[in-house]
Scaffold this motif. Structure first.
Motif, PDB file in Angstrom:
ATOM      1  N   ASP A  38      35.707  22.690  36.047  1.00 28.58           N
ATOM      2  CA  ASP A  38      36.345  22.699  37.359  1.00 28.58           C
ATOM      3  C   ASP A  38      37.415  21.609  37.394  1.00 28.58           C
ATOM      4  O   ASP A  38      37.609  20.853  36.437  1.00 28.58           O
ATOM      5  N   PRO A  61      36.610  27.414  40.054  1.00 26.73           N
ATOM      6  CA  PRO A  61      35.784  27.310  41.258  1.00 26.73           C
ATOM      7  C   PRO A  61      36.300  26.202  42.165  1.00 26.73           C
ATOM      8  O   PRO A  61      36.973  25.274  41.686  1.00 26.73           O
ATOM      9  N   PRO A  62      36.100  26.312  43.458  1.00 24.80           N
ATOM     10  CA  PRO A  62      35.151  27.240  44.101  1.00 24.80           C
ATOM     11  C   PRO A  62      35.699  28.632  44.367  1.00 24.80           C
ATOM     12  O   PRO A  62      34.936  29.552  44.666  1.00 24.80           O
ATOM     13  N   ASP A  63      36.993  28.872  44.286  1.00 27.43           N
ATOM     14  CA  ASP A  63      37.559  30.190  44.556  1.00 27.43           C
ATOM     15  C   ASP A  63      38.217  30.707  43.282  1.00 27.43           C
ATOM     16  O   ASP A  63      39.404  30.495  43.044  1.00 27.43           O
ATOM     17  N   CYS A  64      37.418  31.369  42.441  1.00 29.29           N
ATOM     18  CA  CYS A  64      37.913  31.813  41.132  1.00 29.29           C
ATOM     19  C   CYS A  64      38.908  32.958  41.244  1.00 29.29           C
ATOM     20  O   CYS A  64      39.590  33.283  40.262  1.00 29.29           O
ATOM     21  N   ASP A  65      39.000  33.605  42.408  1.00 33.95           N
ATOM     22  CA  ASP A  65      39.938  34.713  42.585  1.00 33.95           C
ATOM     23  C   ASP A  65      41.323  34.237  43.003  1.00 33.95           C
ATOM     24  O   ASP A  65      42.256  35.028  43.118  1.00 33.95           O
ATOM     25  N   SER A  66      41.441  32.943  43.235  1.00 33.86           N
ATOM     26  CA  SER A  66      42.719  32.373  43.645  1.00 33.86           C
ATOM     27  C   SER A  66      43.201  31.390  42.584  1.00 33.86           C
ATOM     28  O   SER A  66      42.401  30.805  41.850  1.00 33.86           O
ATOM     29  N   GLU A  69      43.181  26.276  42.843  1.00 36.47           N
ATOM     30  CA  GLU A  69      42.571  25.147  42.140  1.00 36.47           C
ATOM     31  C   GLU A  69      43.243  24.908  40.787  1.00 36.47           C
ATOM     32  O   GLU A  69      43.449  23.772  40.372  1.00 36.47           O
TER      33      GLU A  69
END
Length: 464
Positions: A38, A61-66, A69
């Motif tokens: 992360d 993560p925390p938002d692996c579809d975006s 990060e």
């Protein structure tokens, strides 16, 4: 930046998927790998190891579809160390995110699923690029040695001549007077002379004669005894004594009051001083380097600077030309400063846009190196792109077009020089081709060919 680099680089792999980690571990088995899952772990690992290469999955993560990060991780890495080559992962659906990441400082991207051969080529290319840029930065940091002094950069014949003269007098106990416009680097040259002298391990004491009120300057230079004047509650050692064994740099000597010039002259002649309010002489062993941006010869004629002091200080005179008269130096200094500033300020700046370097070379720089340094520092802080633009440095005044900012090619320079030489020679020889070819040291056919190429026609012969 150390010039000693390992043969095999370390790579930080930022990937939270265990299956993908296994593939990357196999694909990059020839390298020393470190893993993070992360953003926080990645930054901690990067700060601890500062690897030259990073393989980064944008979907963390925390938002692996975006890609949020991943992009934030990229930005932080580039802020910590702009030289790092970050290779981002790109799936079919997030190819646009990878392209945006490259615009934000990433070196390249690899496509998912992993093609080991392609990834290894990208990594090898990134490592080679990193090494070349590291060597470039080492050369820039070593450029001061090319002109003979730490901290002094020069490429122009005018400034190299000054450097060579300064190095020759560094070990000779003679008075040196440095002249030049404000901001040309007179203090840097003075420190360089001290650094190359036999006094290098002794103090270098600088005092600006224009920055200290006249009433305090004498005490600052010579010191004072207790009770010498109101407020003198204890004995104080002056800057001349502090410089004993080393070098005293009198900056802006042209602003020194006439009354104090007499005492400085006596000190230079007798190598001893008297503190203000004292009667005991104190021997001092000091080398004096002076500097000014004023015309001391004009001041001597006006009676505001002592002629005997001038000749005592000016045993060797070094005149630093303004930056506008030092071709090539502005771009050289700017490139060096950009490397050091971007690293010190932790800004992910990779270099200059081509038109920016051209403008730096053609700008008049009325404030000389000091102005260049200030404009560049502001540009590094405020720039929102990887390459410093003309707008970032606020060098757009004058309304020049992009073509006007572009440097001429070598062919254009050569043709212009040949055109001037031919026109001048033809004028001097009254358009006599045979005589012109003799003066130019070429054959008549060659001269005719040059005239045709440059579209030069013979004008009317001069009346004799």
């Amino acid at each position: 930046m150390s010039s000693i680099l390992p043969e095999t680089p370390a790579i930080l792999v930022v990937e939270d998927d265990e299956g993908m980690r296994a593939q990357l571990r196999w694909a990059l088995s020839d390298y020393e790998l470190y893993f993070a899952g992360d953003r926080s772990e990645a930054i901690a690992q990067f700060r601890r190891r500062e690897p030259p290469l990073v393989v980064l999955d944008l979907g963390l993560p925390p938002d692996c579809d975006s890609a949020g990060e991943g992009v934030a991780t990229l930005r932080e890495i580039m802020t910590i160390q702009p030289l790092t080559k970050v290779i981002v992962a790109s799936g079919t659906e997030d190819r646009r995110n990878a392209q945006d990441a490259i615009g934000g400082g990433a070196y390249d991207f690899y496509a998912k699923p992993v093609d080991s051969d392609v990834l290894r080529v990208i990594v090898e290319r990134g490592w080679n690029s990193y090494r070349l840029e590291a060597e470039r930065d080492d050369r820039r940091e070593g450029l001061a040695g090319d002109s003979g002094f730490d901290g002094l950069l020069a490429a122009s014949p005018q400034m190299l001549k000054v450097c060579h003269m300064a190095r020759r007098v560094a070990d000779v106990e003679v008075g040196v007077l440095i002249t030049g416009e404000s901001g040309t680097g007179k203090d840097v040259l003075a420190r360089a002379i001290h650094a190359w002298s036999d006094r290098r391990d002794r103090p270098f004491v600088a005092i600006n004669c224009a920055a200290i009120p006249e009433a305090l300057l004498e005490s600052e230079l010579f010191g004072h005894e207790r009770g010498a004047f109101t407020g003198a509650f204890a004995q104080a050692v002056g800057q001349i004594e502090r410089a004993s064994g080393g070098t005293l740099f009198l900056d802006e000597i042209g602003d020194m009051p006439l009354a104090l010039q007499v005492k400085i002259l006596r000190f230079l002649q007798e190598k001893q001083i008297e503190r203000v309010g004292g009667r005991k002489t104190v021997p001092v062993d000091v080398r004096v380097i002076a500097a000014t941006n004023r015309n001391l010869r004009t001041m001597m004629q006006a009676g505001s600077f002592r002629e005997d002091l001038f000749y005592r200080l000016n045993e060797v005179g070094l005149a630093i030309p303004p930056l506008r008269d030092r071709p090539g130096d502005a771009a050289l200094i700017a490139s060096f400063l950009l490397t050091t500033m971007s690293r010190r300020l932790r800004r992910p700046i990779k270099g200059f846009a081509p038109e920016t370097l051209a403008r730096i070379e053609t700008y008049s720089w009325p404030g000389n190196v000091r102005e260049l340094q200030n404009r560049l520092k502001r540009a590094v802080v405020l720039a929102d792109r990887l390459y410093i633009t003309v707008e970032d440095m606020d060098l757009c005044d004058g309304g020049e077009s992009a073509d006007a900012l572009r440097l001429p090619t070598l062919r254009q320079v050569r043709e212009e020089a040949e055109r001037r030489a031919l026109n001048r020679t033809l004028a001097i020889t009254d358009n006599n081709i045979q005589e012109a070819s003799r003066v130019l040291g070429i054959s008549r056919p060659t001269l005719y060919t040059l005239m045709k190429t440059l579209r030069i026609t013979r004008g009317p012969r001069l009346d004799v």
